[in-house]
Design a protein around this motif. Structure first.
Motif, PDB file in Angstrom:
ATOM      1  N   LYS A 110      40.225  12.760  26.624  1.00 44.71           N
ATOM      2  CA  LYS A 110      39.204  11.771  26.576  1.00 44.71           C
ATOM      3  C   LYS A 110      38.078  11.737  27.747  1.00 44.71           C
ATOM      4  CE  LYS A 110      42.011   8.035  24.539  1.00 44.71           C
ATOM      5  NZ  LYS A 110      42.723   6.838  24.661  1.00 44.71           N
ATOM      6  N   LEU A 111      38.253  12.835  28.426  1.00 39.17           N
ATOM      7  CA  LEU A 111      37.266  12.787  29.660  1.00 39.17           C
ATOM      8  C   LEU A 111      36.129  13.932  29.163  1.00 39.17           C
ATOM      9  CD1 LEU A 111      39.705  14.203  32.278  1.00 39.17           C
ATOM     10  CD2 LEU A 111      38.683  11.950  32.304  1.00 39.17           C
ATOM     11  N   ALA A 112      34.902  13.900  29.790  1.00 37.61           N
ATOM     12  CA  ALA A 112      33.903  14.899  29.709  1.00 37.61           C
ATOM     13  C   ALA A 112      34.368  16.272  29.669  1.00 37.61           C
ATOM     14  CB  ALA A 112      32.922  14.536  30.556  1.00 37.61           C
ATOM     15  N   PRO A 113      33.808  17.112  28.886  1.00 37.32           N
ATOM     16  CA  PRO A 113      34.103  18.350  28.875  1.00 37.32           C
ATOM     17  C   PRO A 113      34.537  19.244  30.181  1.00 37.32           C
ATOM     18  CG  PRO A 113      32.521  18.208  27.076  1.00 37.32           C
ATOM     19  CD  PRO A 113      32.526  16.920  28.223  1.00 37.32           C
ATOM     20  N   GLU A 114      33.454  18.952  31.059  1.00 34.08           N
ATOM     21  CA  GLU A 114      33.961  19.622  32.300  1.00 34.08           C
ATOM     22  C   GLU A 114      34.990  19.273  33.153  1.00 34.08           C
ATOM     23  OE1 GLU A 114      31.195  18.380  31.483  1.00 34.08           O
ATOM     24  OE2 GLU A 114      29.881  19.931  31.269  1.00 34.08           O
ATOM     25  N   ARG A 115      35.288  17.991  32.977  1.00 31.39           N
ATOM     26  CA  ARG A 115      36.470  17.314  33.861  1.00 31.39           C
ATOM     27  C   ARG A 115      37.790  17.526  32.801  1.00 31.39           C
ATOM     28  NH1 ARG A 115      34.507  14.011  37.629  1.00 31.39           N
ATOM     29  NH2 ARG A 115      32.427  13.699  37.665  1.00 31.39           N
ATOM     30  N   ARG A 116      37.672  17.630  31.355  1.00 34.27           N
ATOM     31  CA  ARG A 116      38.643  17.775  30.672  1.00 34.27           C
ATOM     32  C   ARG A 116      39.245  19.151  31.083  1.00 34.27           C
ATOM     33  NH1 ARG A 116      36.722  18.806  25.011  1.00 34.27           N
ATOM     34  NH2 ARG A 116      36.233  20.526  26.294  1.00 34.27           N
ATOM     35  N   ASP A 117      38.415  20.220  30.970  1.00 33.92           N
ATOM     36  CA  ASP A 117      38.804  21.459  31.019  1.00 33.92           C
ATOM     37  C   ASP A 117      39.358  21.981  32.441  1.00 33.92           C
ATOM     38  OD1 ASP A 117      37.975  21.865  28.432  1.00 33.92           O
ATOM     39  OD2 ASP A 117      36.112  22.775  28.970  1.00 33.92           O
ATOM     40  N   SER A 118      38.746  21.081  33.474  1.00 33.10           N
ATOM     41  CA  SER A 118      39.219  21.306  34.708  1.00 33.10           C
ATOM     42  C   SER A 118      40.636  21.242  34.994  1.00 33.10           C
ATOM     43  CB  SER A 118      38.319  20.266  35.837  1.00 33.10           C
ATOM     44  OG  SER A 118      36.922  20.643  35.911  1.00 33.10           O
ATOM     45  N   VAL A 119      41.204  20.289  34.392  1.00 33.08           N
ATOM     46  CA  VAL A 119      42.745  20.181  34.287  1.00 33.08           C
ATOM     47  C   VAL A 119      43.557  21.356  34.080  1.00 33.08           C
ATOM     48  CG1 VAL A 119      44.741  18.831  33.553  1.00 33.08           C
ATOM     49  CG2 VAL A 119      42.623  17.649  33.757  1.00 33.08           C
ATOM     50  N   CYS A 120      43.100  22.015  33.450  1.00 33.69           N
ATOM     51  CA  CYS A 120      43.823  23.579  33.138  1.00 33.69           C
ATOM     52  C   CYS A 120      43.231  24.649  34.194  1.00 33.69           C
ATOM     53  CB  CYS A 120      43.535  24.125  31.729  1.00 33.69           C
ATOM     54  SG  CYS A 120      44.397  23.279  30.365  1.00 33.69           S
ATOM     55  N   LEU A 121      41.709  24.613  34.408  1.00 29.97           N
ATOM     56  CA  LEU A 121      41.198  25.523  35.184  1.00 29.97           C
ATOM     57  C   LEU A 121      41.568  25.455  36.534  1.00 29.97           C
ATOM     58  CD1 LEU A 121      37.297  25.406  33.714  1.00 29.97           C
ATOM     59  CD2 LEU A 121      39.617  26.856  33.045  1.00 29.97           C
ATOM     60  N   GLN A 122      42.108  24.298  37.175  1.00 30.99           N
ATOM     61  CA  GLN A 122      42.604  24.406  38.456  1.00 30.99           C
ATOM     62  C   GLN A 122      43.769  25.373  38.772  1.00 30.99           C
ATOM     63  OE1 GLN A 122      45.429  21.012  39.459  1.00 30.99           O
ATOM     64  NE2 GLN A 122      45.321  20.354  37.458  1.00 30.99           N
ATOM     65  N   CYS A 123      44.326  25.841  37.619  1.00 34.51           N
ATOM     66  CA  CYS A 123      45.383  27.039  37.800  1.00 34.51           C
ATOM     67  C   CYS A 123      44.917  28.316  37.119  1.00 34.51           C
ATOM     68  CB  CYS A 123      46.608  26.623  37.738  1.00 34.51           C
ATOM     69  SG  CYS A 123      47.183  25.340  38.792  1.00 34.51           S
ATOM     70  N   HIS A 124      44.188  28.242  36.168  1.00 30.19           N
ATOM     71  CA  HIS A 124      43.905  29.324  35.000  1.00 30.19           C
ATOM     72  C   HIS A 124      42.492  29.575  35.094  1.00 30.19           C
ATOM     73  CE1 HIS A 124      47.864  29.094  33.441  1.00 30.19           C
ATOM     74  NE2 HIS A 124      47.641  27.744  33.356  1.00 30.19           N
ATOM     75  N   LEU A 125      41.764  29.543  36.409  1.00 31.33           N
ATOM     76  CA  LEU A 125      40.548  30.155  36.268  1.00 31.33           C
ATOM     77  C   LEU A 125      40.600  30.744  37.711  1.00 31.33           C
ATOM     78  CD1 LEU A 125      37.575  30.708  35.940  1.00 31.33           C
ATOM     79  CD2 LEU A 125      36.737  28.385  36.915  1.00 31.33           C
ATOM     80  N   GLU A 126      40.637  31.952  37.923  1.00 33.90           N
ATOM     81  CA  GLU A 126      40.827  32.782  39.113  1.00 33.90           C
ATOM     82  C   GLU A 126      39.674  33.260  39.794  1.00 33.90           C
ATOM     83  OE1 GLU A 126      43.836  36.217  40.666  1.00 33.90           O
ATOM     84  OE2 GLU A 126      43.877  35.782  38.578  1.00 33.90           O
ATOM     85  N   GLY A 127      38.717  33.826  38.769  1.00 34.30           N
ATOM     86  CA  GLY A 127      37.605  34.567  39.733  1.00 34.30           C
ATOM     87  C   GLY A 127      37.858  35.809  40.596  1.00 34.30           C
ATOM     88  N   LYS A 128      36.896  36.472  40.545  1.00 33.38           N
ATOM     89  CA  LYS A 128      37.069  37.621  41.609  1.00 33.38           C
ATOM     90  C   LYS A 128      37.046  37.222  42.858  1.00 33.38           C
ATOM     91  CE  LYS A 128      36.801  42.184  42.818  1.00 33.38           C
ATOM     92  NZ  LYS A 128      37.740  43.216  42.384  1.00 33.38           N
ATOM     93  N   VAL A 129      36.401  36.136  43.307  1.00 37.79           N
ATOM     94  CA  VAL A 129      36.302  35.422  44.692  1.00 37.79           C
ATOM     95  C   VAL A 129      36.096  34.146  44.338  1.00 37.79           C
ATOM     96  CG1 VAL A 129      35.663  37.683  46.325  1.00 37.79           C
ATOM     97  CG2 VAL A 129      33.841  36.238  45.200  1.00 37.79           C
ATOM     98  N   VAL A 130      36.374  33.101  45.301  1.00 31.24           N
ATOM     99  CA  VAL A 130      36.279  31.738  45.081  1.00 31.24           C
ATOM    100  C   VAL A 130      35.453  31.202  46.497  1.00 31.24           C
ATOM    101  CG1 VAL A 130      37.237  29.485  44.958  1.00 31.24           C
ATOM    102  CG2 VAL A 130      38.424  31.554  43.709  1.00 31.24           C
ATOM    103  N   VAL A 131      34.636  30.681  46.250  1.00 31.59           N
ATOM    104  CA  VAL A 131      33.669  30.069  47.379  1.00 31.59           C
ATOM    105  C   VAL A 131      34.009  28.356  47.406  1.00 31.59           C
ATOM    106  CG1 VAL A 131      31.640  29.625  48.644  1.00 31.59           C
ATOM    107  CG2 VAL A 131      32.390  32.013  47.759  1.00 31.59           C
ATOM    108  N   ALA A 132      34.681  27.854  48.533  1.00 34.47           N
ATOM    109  CA  ALA A 132      34.732  26.347  48.268  1.00 34.47           C
ATOM    110  C   ALA A 132      33.432  25.885  48.766  1.00 34.47           C
ATOM    111  CB  ALA A 132      35.576  25.947  49.477  1.00 34.47           C
ATOM    112  N   LYS A 133      32.916  24.824  48.262  1.00 30.09           N
ATOM    113  CA  LYS A 133      31.659  23.999  48.479  1.00 30.09           C
ATOM    114  C   LYS A 133      31.958  23.395  50.142  1.00 30.09           C
ATOM    115  CE  LYS A 133      29.746  23.555  44.193  1.00 30.09           C
ATOM    116  NZ  LYS A 133      28.725  22.555  43.374  1.00 30.09           N
ATOM    117  N   GLN A 134      30.887  23.648  50.780  1.00 31.02           N
ATOM    118  CA  GLN A 134      30.678  22.993  52.137  1.00 31.02           C
ATOM    119  C   GLN A 134      31.466  21.529  52.113  1.00 31.02           C
ATOM    120  OE1 GLN A 134      27.216  23.422  54.249  1.00 31.02           O
ATOM    121  NE2 GLN A 134      28.105  22.804  56.347  1.00 31.02           N
TER     122      GLN A 134
END
Length: 543
Positions: free
Chosen positions: A212-236
């Motif tokens: 029931k969440l907006a797409p970005e927030r819905r997808d983020s539940v999975c992406l917290q572990c299934h989006l790796e990227g070449k490099v990850v940069v934490a926001k300040q």
């Protein structure tokens, strides 16, 4: 020779891991959601981690490159790692045993174990690789000549295998006040959030429903572990460890890949990057998500797998053409359209190609090793974010990336001169140092330490510059502090011992080397130095 500080990335269950494991955090859910609860208990996610004995996988092999005989074995209900190498050279002799506390990995793809030393938690240097049914060294260490025993178990490693991962102490990313995790496995809370109020209210207070969440927030539940990227940069000022279900993962970090990259780039958990390139995803948009094909509450058995995923495909590809005519002799849609290929980041493993290709229509080139970066789900990253992404590649020897990072980070620094940005100053310090700008590097490292006094890498590299300028007292103080609060920084300890010896402080030198060898017992440089000092072959105070 002084050593550049190297940044490095898990329990002796003499205490409470077993007690915690017995407390099933999902038990409260089972009274109302029994069917889902029982199905989920058989999934790999539910068994992603736990007390070592519950995930005991015996191992016994000799690693050819290092000559070390490793064993993972059980004794009276506890799990241990033993390691041994016999050599004519006493420096190369090795013998020891380490009790293990937690297992990490469901065993479907692989498994390793975590242990503790003085409140610091580490991953063992060997892994079980289930697809090939073999034990081998941890990813990235297949050809290691010595045993890597200082692989920190930080929250980045733990949060996708344990729902109850705890925050580390501020002095080191793998230093915890107590247990680093409260229980094993991925629980309901990882996707649905904290259920305390839901349970206390008898169900009146609704749980989070990701669908029931907006797409970005819905997808983020999975992406917290299934989006790796070449490099990850934490926001300040942000950390991925603070992400909660219902949040937008891209509010916490940006994930960069090579712009020319095809598919997952050879990474084992980069399914999302590949899916975004598929015709299915481009056509369906936000309607095609992870749960379109994957039931998060259950996993098909091997006997069910082909029919289960074929049913998902036919939900969109309707009509007799697909149901009965399209290669009726081959019902395994994924076998043709989502072939598996070897991964680059994890040995002996494969990744399913989520680009969902037409067989033969496209040939996958090897992963891009150079070229520009792009951010997933972000069209206009800032100079800081782009600069930090390229800086991560620069630390792996990418000179082109170093030049890009240098310009971008200086631009970011000028735009935000007062920003208390540890990461920006740390990476600029590294770039200035490798370019031979010692004064500028010192200034950046001092700014990084002002923002975070526990930045052991900044301490160690600043000390290296100071020692080269013969400011030995300040250099020793920095190395001593860095190694004291982060024993994974063995180079800082070795540099401290070498300079302390040269200054005639043999007791400090030997005490430091003994601590290096406690955490890294196969550190042959430290062994040789300690043996030389004790035998008199190395005369301290002569330099």
């Amino acid at each position: 020779m002084l050593l550049a500080t190297a940044e490095v990335c898990l329990p002796p269950m003499r205490y409470t891991a077993t007690a915690h494991a017995a407390e099933d955090p999902d038990a409260a859910c089972s009274s109302c959601h029994r069917e889902i609860y029982e199905k989920y208990r058989s999934t790999p996610m539910a068994h992603a981690s736990g007390v070592a004995m519950d995930g005991f996988t015996p191992g016994d092999f000799v690693h050819a490159a290092s000559g070390i005989h490793y064993r993972v074995y059980e004794d009276r209900g506890r799990v241990y790692l033993s390691y041994e190498r016999t050599s004519g050279n006493s420096v190369e002799n090795l013998h020891g045993t380490q009790e293990l506390a937690w297992f990490l990995g469901s065993g479907k793809r692989g498994r390793t174990y975590l242990f503790e030393q003085q409140g610091y938690w580490f991953e063992i240097p060997v892994n079980w690789y289930a697809k090939k049914g073999i034990w081998d060294m941890a990813p990235g260490y297949l050809d290691a000549k010595t045993m890597p025993m200082t692989l920190p178990a930080d929250q980045g490693c733990l949060r996708c295998h344990f729902s109850g991962a705890q925050q580390a102490l501020p002095d080191a990313r793998n230093h915890y006040a107590a247990l680093p995790v409260l229980h094993g496995g991925i629980t309901c809370a990882s996707c649905h959030g904290d259920g305390a109020e839901h349970v206390a209210s008898g169900g009146a207070k609704a749980m989070l429903d990701p669908a029931k969440l907006a797409p970005e927030r819905r997808d983020s539940v999975c992406l917290q572990c299934h989006l790796e990227g070449k490099v990850v940069v934490a926001k300040q000022g942000k950390s991925l460890g603070d992400f909660k279900p219902g949040d937008d993962i891209f509010d916490y970090a940006l994930f960069f890949v090579r712009a020319a990259e095809q598919g997952a780039g050879g990474r084992a958990t980069s399914q999302w990057e590949a899916l975004e390139q598929s015709a299915c995803k481009r056509g369906a948009g936000d309607r095609l998500i992870c749960t379109t094909c994957h039931d998060p509450h259950s996993s098909p058995t091997e006997a069910e797998r082909v029919a289960s995923y074929r049913t998902r495909c036919l939900a969109c590809h309707t009509g007799a053409k697909y149901a009965t005519q399209h290669h009726a002799e081959q019902p395994d849609c994924a076998g043709c359209h989502m072939p598996r290929a070897a991964t680059n980041d994890i040995a002996h493993e494969q990744v399913t190609d989520h680009r969902i290709q037409i067989p033969g229509a496209r040939i996958s080139p090897p992963p891009a090793q150079s070229g520009v970066l792009r951010a997933v789900h972000e069209e206009h990253p800032s100079d800081r974010e782009f600069g930090l992404a390229y800086a991560q590649l620069a630390t792996k020897g990418d000179r082109e990336a170093a030049q890009k990072a240098y310009g971008l980070l200086h631009s970011a620094e000028q735009k935000h001169a007062d920003a208390d940005d540890e990461q920006l100053h740390m990476e600029l310090g590294f770039l200035e140092q490798v370019m031979g700008h010692a004064d500028a590097a010192q200034a950046e490292y001092r700014s990084a330490l002002k923002a975070n006094p526990f930045d052991a890498v900044a301490e160690g590299d600043l000390a290296l510059i100071l020692a080269q300028e013969r400011h030995y007292d300040e250099a020793m103080a920095l190395w001593q502090r860095a190694f004291e609060h982060d024993p994974a920084q063995t180079a800082a300890g070795e540099n401290l011992a070498q300079v302390a010896c040269g200054q005639g402080q043999i007791d400090l030198a030997l005490k430091t080397l003994d601590r290096v060898l406690m955490f890294s017992p196969d550190d042959q440089y430290a062994k040789a130095m300690a043996a030389g000092m004790r035998s008199g072959a190395i005369a301290c105070g002569s330099r």
